[in-house]
Design an enzyme around this catalytic site. Structure first.
Site, PDB file in Angstrom:
ATOM      1  CB  CYS A  79      30.663 -15.619 -69.994  1.00  0.00           C
ATOM      2  SG  CYS A  79      31.420 -14.666 -68.682  1.00  0.00           S
ATOM      3  CG  HIS A 169      33.358 -13.617 -73.474  1.00  0.00           C
ATOM      4  ND1 HIS A 169      32.023 -13.353 -73.679  1.00  0.00           N
ATOM      5  CD2 HIS A 169      33.589 -13.396 -72.167  1.00  0.00           C
ATOM      6  CE1 HIS A 169      31.466 -12.985 -72.536  1.00  0.00           C
ATOM      7  NE2 HIS A 169      32.397 -13.004 -71.608  1.00  0.00           N
ATOM      8  CD  GLU A 171      31.564 -14.246 -77.125  1.00  0.00           C
ATOM      9  OE1 GLU A 171      32.102 -15.364 -76.962  1.00  0.00           O
ATOM     10  OE2 GLU A 171      31.151 -13.548 -76.185  1.00  0.00           O
TER      11      GLU A 171
END
Ligand code: GLN
Length: 188
Positions: A79, A169, A171
């Site tokens: 990002c 994302h 994560e």
């Protein structure tokens, strides 16, 4: 193997958690002396690219990191991290590391579609979850840069040599496959 996570702002803790679940040691880069420790790869988290760019410059991290990335250090930008690596940002005059042959569009989905979840194909992995938060997308890749994933006709993941970027994302989801992909990039 040790992976450094840029920890000035944004979602760095979540990246460290993913690495720890993969059994990969990591540490945070917060100041210049953190660069004295050896590391084999770098993760640049999501957050605000302008804030991270400004803080890196103020803390004297920018130039040493840029040199290492340009010299082939494996790097994974998510990002805001994608924006920091892009050679061109279509709707922003500022560029940062400017090492990857991609043209990014900042806050590309507008306010309404700022955040969304989807699942899509990632080249070499398969179908994976993707969470987007005020995300950029990649309008164009050139040179050696290769498209790894698209969503609704927009490029959302790419790779160029040792550089990997995702507009989403990984994560923030349970799926470890993109981090595993990056770890394999470091190993090879
Ligand atoms: N909109 C942010 C930027 O321009 C990126 C958003 C994110 O990293 N979640 O840097």
């Amino acid at each position: 193997m040790k992976v450094a996570v840029l920890a000035l702002q944004g979602a760095f803790a979540e990246h460290k958690q993913m690495l720890s679940r993969l059994g990969v040691p990591s540490f945070e880069i917060r100041q210049k002396r953190d660069l004295d420790k050896p590391f084999d790869g770098l993760i640049i988290p999501g957050g605000e690219s302008t804030v991270q760019g400004k803080l890196m410059r103020e803390l004297g991290l920018f130039e040493p990191l840029r040199e290492r990335i340009a010299g082939g250090l494996p790097v994974f930008g998510t990002c805001a991290g994608l924006l920091l690596l892009a050679k061109k940002i279509k709707n922003d005059d500022r560029v940062h590391f400017a090492v990857m042959d991609i043209t990014a569009v900042r806050n590309a989905y507008g306010r309404q579609l700022g955040s969304f979840y989807t699942e899509a194909e990632f080249k070499g992995i398969g179908q994976i979850p993707m969470t987007f938060i005020r995300a950029p997308y990649i309008e164009d890749v050139s040179g050696e840069a290769e498209v790894l994933a698209t969503v609704s006709g927009h490029i959302v993941a790419a790779r160029e040599g040792n550089q990997l970027v995702t507009a989403f994302h990984p994560e923030l989801n349970d799926d470890l496959s993109v981090h595993k992909y990056f770890i394999n990039m470091i190993k090879n």
